[in-house]
Enzyme design. Sequence first.
Site, PDB file in Angstrom:
ATOM      1  N   ARG A   1      13.078 -37.919 -22.252  1.00 50.54           N
ATOM      2  CA  ARG A   1      11.890 -37.275 -22.813  1.00 50.54           C
ATOM      3  C   ARG A   1      11.128 -38.081 -23.765  1.00 50.54           C
ATOM      4  O   ARG A   1      10.672 -37.477 -24.711  1.00 50.54           O
ATOM      5  CB  ARG A   1      12.275 -35.819 -23.095  1.00 50.54           C
TER       6      ARG A   1
ATOM      7  N   SER B   1      10.388 -25.722 -19.808  1.00 53.63           N
ATOM      8  CA  SER B   1      11.583 -25.907 -20.751  1.00 53.63           C
ATOM      9  C   SER B   1      10.653 -25.900 -22.145  1.00 53.63           C
ATOM     10  O   SER B   1       9.971 -26.604 -22.513  1.00 53.63           O
ATOM     11  CB  SER B   1      12.278 -27.134 -20.453  1.00 53.63           C
TER      12      SER B   1
ATOM     13  N   GLU C   1      10.112 -28.871 -27.188  1.00 52.47           N
ATOM     14  CA  GLU C   1       9.612 -29.755 -26.098  1.00 52.47           C
ATOM     15  C   GLU C   1       7.983 -29.990 -26.159  1.00 52.47           C
ATOM     16  O   GLU C   1       7.244 -31.128 -26.037  1.00 52.47           O
ATOM     17  CB  GLU C   1      10.062 -29.450 -24.796  1.00 52.47           C
TER      18      GLU C   1
END
Length: 341
Positions: A162, A231, A327
């Site tokens: 990520r 998410s 996130e």
Amino acid sequence: MSSPTVSLTEFNTFGLAAHCQQLIRATNQRQLIAACLAHADDAIPALILGGGSNMLLLEDYLGTVIKIETRGIEVSEDAEYYHLTVAAGESWHGLVEFCLQQNIAGLENLALIPGTVGAAPIQNIGAYGIEFAAVCEWVEYLDLRSGEIVRLTHQQCQFGYRDSIFKRLLRHRAVILQVGMRLSKRWQAIVNYGPLQSLGDAATSQAIFDTVCRVRREKLPDPEQVGNVGSFFENPRVTARHFAKLKQQYPQIVGYPQADGQVKLAAGWLIDALGLKGESIGGAAVHQQQALVLINQGQASSADVLALAQRIIERVKAAFEVELIMEPRAYGARGEWSNAQ
């Protein structure tokens, strides 16, 4: 300065009510570059908006918002690979569908990930055993400082979990224009993750696509129906020693060994184990089917969302000695909100 009057609610998938001073919708690369350079020196930096699926608009934005709506998919091939050149404004899921229609396999595990192609390298999106980094050949961006168009190779993008150079060194400096991908003609099914295992190694790309779509639709709310950003927390990584300690206390804990010796934990499992599904503050809640997803129940405020996120972070830290990281990127009135994580 006049009050922001242009609504951004429909352009962020969490559906938070927010406005801006000016909205520019760039439908081709020339418009996008011109808009970005025209506002490169604004006192309040322009907010570059793709699909709005990995961001939180915490309040009205006092500057200009530039929405990337560029389109274009070009395909070439050689003996071993298909080479794709894709405009940043293309829908990611739309690209996955396009490839399947052209009998080009390799992206099916990444089906139904919301957002645009230009956002994919920033976050190094991933799902079901594959990350964007595995197919990226190059990324081309506009450098807001120099005004130059720069192309980075896969290696220069510094991809991580990520993560990429666009989240670090080039943060606030690069506007991605287009992306190059390389998909092998000697495709092999990746079915070693979760629900795909039942398909077996002989699975077709269409079968993988269908399964991923079915599972995601069962677990994740449709942003067009229920506001969310997918998410909400990254899956944290811990040392093997820390994981062994947690395993003794929580035998059912989910962890995935990594190449560097660490173990990646399933953030959704951690939240679920604490009984936080359905937990709510104001209009924000933890999704009943997927603990990793926070939802807008209709009238959520940014304060509701941040308070709920903080409650989850604190509970997880107290129980597991693990620090969850949000996130989505969060934006306040004058730019990215540095205290969001």
